[in-house]
Design a protein around this motif. Structure first.
Motif, PDB file in Angstrom:
ATOM      1  N   GLY A  50       1.125  -1.308   0.047  1.00 35.10           N
ATOM      2  CA  GLY A  50      -0.151  -0.217   0.217  1.00 35.10           C
ATOM      3  C   GLY A  50       0.572   1.125  -0.037  1.00 35.10           C
ATOM      4  O   GLY A  50       2.213   1.198   0.169  1.00 35.10           O
ATOM      5  N   ASP A  51       0.270   2.147   0.064  1.00 32.54           N
ATOM      6  CA  ASP A  51       0.523   3.344  -0.296  1.00 32.54           C
ATOM      7  C   ASP A  51      -0.504   4.664   0.362  1.00 32.54           C
ATOM      8  O   ASP A  51      -0.949   4.820   0.540  1.00 32.54           O
ATOM      9  CB  ASP A  51       1.036   3.761  -1.698  1.00 32.54           C
ATOM     10  CG  ASP A  51       1.962   5.207  -2.029  1.00 32.54           C
ATOM     11  OD1 ASP A  51       3.121   4.871  -1.511  1.00 32.54           O
ATOM     12  OD2 ASP A  51       1.519   6.195  -2.381  1.00 32.54           O
ATOM     13  N   TYR A  52       0.630   6.019   0.923  1.00 31.99           N
ATOM     14  CA  TYR A  52      -0.159   6.896   1.694  1.00 31.99           C
ATOM     15  C   TYR A  52       0.712   8.327   1.610  1.00 31.99           C
ATOM     16  O   TYR A  52       2.125   8.158   1.161  1.00 31.99           O
ATOM     17  CB  TYR A  52       0.122   7.245   3.003  1.00 31.99           C
ATOM     18  CG  TYR A  52      -0.264   8.322   3.233  1.00 31.99           C
ATOM     19  CD1 TYR A  52      -1.552   8.910   3.388  1.00 31.99           C
ATOM     20  CD2 TYR A  52       0.650   9.651   4.734  1.00 31.99           C
ATOM     21  CE1 TYR A  52      -1.733  10.249   3.835  1.00 31.99           C
ATOM     22  CE2 TYR A  52       0.368  10.492   4.374  1.00 31.99           C
ATOM     23  CZ  TYR A  52      -1.153  11.010   4.716  1.00 31.99           C
ATOM     24  OH  TYR A  52      -1.805  12.557   4.783  1.00 31.99           O
ATOM     25  N   TYR A  72      -6.881 -10.292   5.582  1.00 34.08           N
ATOM     26  CA  TYR A  72      -5.996 -10.038   6.278  1.00 34.08           C
ATOM     27  C   TYR A  72      -5.051  -9.026   5.849  1.00 34.08           C
ATOM     28  O   TYR A  72      -4.853  -7.894   7.168  1.00 34.08           O
ATOM     29  CB  TYR A  72      -5.929 -11.432   7.235  1.00 34.08           C
ATOM     30  CG  TYR A  72      -7.100 -11.698   7.778  1.00 34.08           C
ATOM     31  CD1 TYR A  72      -7.722 -11.211   8.717  1.00 34.08           C
ATOM     32  CD2 TYR A  72      -6.741 -13.245   7.396  1.00 34.08           C
ATOM     33  CE1 TYR A  72      -8.844 -12.431   9.446  1.00 34.08           C
ATOM     34  CE2 TYR A  72      -7.729 -14.536   8.462  1.00 34.08           C
ATOM     35  CZ  TYR A  72      -9.337 -14.256   8.621  1.00 34.08           C
ATOM     36  OH  TYR A  72      -9.748 -14.342   9.115  1.00 34.08           O
ATOM     37  N   ALA A  73      -4.264  -9.603   5.007  1.00 33.01           N
ATOM     38  CA  ALA A  73      -3.126  -8.581   4.904  1.00 33.01           C
ATOM     39  C   ALA A  73      -3.682  -6.956   3.860  1.00 33.01           C
ATOM     40  O   ALA A  73      -3.255  -5.980   4.290  1.00 33.01           O
ATOM     41  CB  ALA A  73      -2.551  -8.733   3.229  1.00 33.01           C
ATOM     42  N   PHE A  74      -4.773  -7.157   3.771  1.00 31.53           N
ATOM     43  CA  PHE A  74      -5.860  -5.791   2.468  1.00 31.53           C
ATOM     44  C   PHE A  74      -5.901  -5.444   3.937  1.00 31.53           C
ATOM     45  O   PHE A  74      -5.537  -3.917   4.407  1.00 31.53           O
ATOM     46  CB  PHE A  74      -6.895  -6.139   1.867  1.00 31.53           C
ATOM     47  CG  PHE A  74      -7.223  -5.186   1.519  1.00 31.53           C
ATOM     48  CD1 PHE A  74      -7.239  -4.889  -0.225  1.00 31.53           C
ATOM     49  CD2 PHE A  74      -7.894  -3.230   1.895  1.00 31.53           C
ATOM     50  CE1 PHE A  74      -7.419  -3.931  -0.747  1.00 31.53           C
ATOM     51  CE2 PHE A  74      -8.308  -3.543   1.522  1.00 31.53           C
ATOM     52  CZ  PHE A  74      -8.254  -2.419   0.305  1.00 31.53           C
ATOM     53  N   LEU A  75      -6.786  -5.911   4.888  1.00 31.38           N
ATOM     54  CA  LEU A  75      -6.577  -4.752   6.461  1.00 31.38           C
ATOM     55  C   LEU A  75      -5.743  -3.882   7.076  1.00 31.38           C
ATOM     56  O   LEU A  75      -5.899  -2.868   7.382  1.00 31.38           O
ATOM     57  CB  LEU A  75      -8.017  -5.382   7.032  1.00 31.38           C
ATOM     58  CG  LEU A  75      -8.446  -4.894   8.489  1.00 31.38           C
ATOM     59  CD1 LEU A  75      -9.178  -3.577   8.281  1.00 31.38           C
ATOM     60  CD2 LEU A  75      -9.166  -6.357   9.570  1.00 31.38           C
ATOM     61  N   THR A 121      -2.722  -3.803   5.859  1.00 34.20           N
ATOM     62  CA  THR A 121      -2.356  -2.476   4.957  1.00 34.20           C
ATOM     63  C   THR A 121      -3.228  -1.105   5.124  1.00 34.20           C
ATOM     64  O   THR A 121      -2.418   0.280   5.053  1.00 34.20           O
ATOM     65  CB  THR A 121      -2.286  -2.950   3.606  1.00 34.20           C
ATOM     66  OG1 THR A 121      -0.931  -4.495   3.937  1.00 34.20           O
ATOM     67  CG2 THR A 121      -1.741  -1.584   2.508  1.00 34.20           C
ATOM     68  N   THR A 122      -4.116  -1.079   5.482  1.00 30.12           N
ATOM     69  CA  THR A 122      -5.365  -0.512   5.055  1.00 30.12           C
ATOM     70  C   THR A 122      -4.864   0.298   6.138  1.00 30.12           C
ATOM     71  O   THR A 122      -5.071   2.044   7.000  1.00 30.12           O
ATOM     72  CB  THR A 122      -6.396  -0.144   5.121  1.00 30.12           C
ATOM     73  OG1 THR A 122      -6.522  -1.420   4.055  1.00 30.12           O
ATOM     74  CG2 THR A 122      -7.246   0.869   5.046  1.00 30.12           C
ATOM     75  N   SER A 156      10.658  -1.800  11.498  1.00 28.82           N
ATOM     76  CA  SER A 156      10.806  -0.325  11.230  1.00 28.82           C
ATOM     77  C   SER A 156       9.219   0.294   9.595  1.00 28.82           C
ATOM     78  O   SER A 156       8.665   0.753   9.611  1.00 28.82           O
ATOM     79  CB  SER A 156      11.686  -0.003  10.292  1.00 28.82           C
ATOM     80  OG  SER A 156      12.180  -0.874   8.726  1.00 28.82           O
ATOM     81  N   SER A 157       8.333  -0.892   9.326  1.00 26.86           N
ATOM     82  CA  SER A 157       7.577  -0.745   8.658  1.00 26.86           C
ATOM     83  C   SER A 157       7.102  -2.906   8.306  1.00 26.86           C
ATOM     84  O   SER A 157       6.989  -3.118   8.644  1.00 26.86           O
ATOM     85  CB  SER A 157       8.177  -0.555   7.189  1.00 26.86           C
ATOM     86  OG  SER A 157       8.593  -1.684   6.305  1.00 26.86           O
ATOM     87  N   CYS A 158       5.776  -2.223   7.547  1.00 19.76           N
ATOM     88  CA  CYS A 158       5.458  -3.660   7.438  1.00 19.76           C
ATOM     89  C   CYS A 158       6.394  -4.842   6.162  1.00 19.76           C
ATOM     90  O   CYS A 158       5.730  -5.783   6.496  1.00 19.76           O
ATOM     91  CB  CYS A 158       3.528  -3.588   7.062  1.00 19.76           C
ATOM     92  SG  CYS A 158       2.229  -3.472   7.823  1.00 19.76           S
ATOM     93  N   SER A 159       6.995  -4.671   5.888  1.00 21.93           N
ATOM     94  CA  SER A 159       8.222  -5.087   6.108  1.00 21.93           C
ATOM     95  C   SER A 159       8.578  -6.315   6.963  1.00 21.93           C
ATOM     96  O   SER A 159       9.644  -7.252   6.604  1.00 21.93           O
ATOM     97  CB  SER A 159       9.436  -4.611   5.323  1.00 21.93           C
ATOM     98  OG  SER A 159       9.952  -3.677   5.944  1.00 21.93           O
TER      99      SER A 159
END
Length: 209
Positions: free
Chosen positions: A41-43, A63-66, A68-69, A128-131
């Motif tokens: 995803g991106d903001y 679940y991954a979509f949620l 990430t959102t 650091s992130s969802c990585s």
């Protein structure tokens, strides 16, 4: 079509009403995007007359979509509070992500292993992130089976094996450098760093010196 009905196609149905309310409350342009290998995803913060913009890959499991959102809305909320003064995945963002994830914990939407991975991720200041690989792997367990068995991740293919990306570029897997693998693009001899869980297609029986 009603926003809730659209969102229910991509994330757990119980979560759709709250995400729809966030879109309205934050006056956010929310886009369901094509697949992007480099990110879920991106903001984008307000710029050039445009308001807040969030995009999430269409092909994520619910679940991954949620996750990430919520991740991207936490960026939006943090920008509203601190503008550019807060680090992208710093303390302020982590606190907002934790708070914004709470309603979905209370609704018991996530399987136990994903919830545990999210809590561990938020309690780990080094992530650091969802990585974060632990969270990534927990989420990927809920993906539908791949149509092609040839699709693997970089960490699962042998050293010196050749693999290709969806765009057709061919690479050789080299040694691991801390958390990523050094890989050489065959056509250009340029070096790239790949996440261990990057999806690639193994070129069967091919190795390079």
């Amino acid at each position: 079509m009603d926003k809730v009905k659209i969102l229910e196609k991509y994330l757990p149905a119980q979560a759709a009403p709250l995400i729809a309310r966030w879109i309205d409350y934050f006056k956010c342009e929310f886009k369901i995007s094509r697949n992007r290998n480099s990110k879920f995803g991106d903001y984008r913060s307000p710029y050039g007359g445009k308001g807040h913009r969030i995009s999430v890959n269409y092909d994520l499991n619910p679940y991954a979509f949620l996750v990430t959102t919520v991740h991207e809305f936490a960026h939006l909320h943090t920008w509203n509070e601190h503008k550019q003064k807060a680090k992208p995945h710093g303390t302020e963002w982590k606190n907002n992500f934790k708070k914004m994830m709470q309603p979905f914990f209370e609704k018991d939407i996530f399987p136990v292993d994903i919830k545990k991975a999210i809590v561990s991720y938020l309690d780990n200041p080094a992530a650091s992130s969802c990585s974060d690989l632990n969270l990534y792997r927990a989420l990927r367990k809920y993906d539908p089976p791949k149509a092609s068995e040839a699709i693997l991740t970089v960490e699962k293919i042998p050293l010196k094996a050749l693999f290709k990306l969806k765009d057709g570029r061919v690479f050789r897997k080299d040694e691991k450098l801390r958390k990523r693998f050094k890989c050489t693009e065959i056509a250009t001899r340029r070096i790239y760093l790949f996440s261990p869980v990057a999806e690639v297609e193994l070129i069967e029986g091919a190795t390079a010196a």
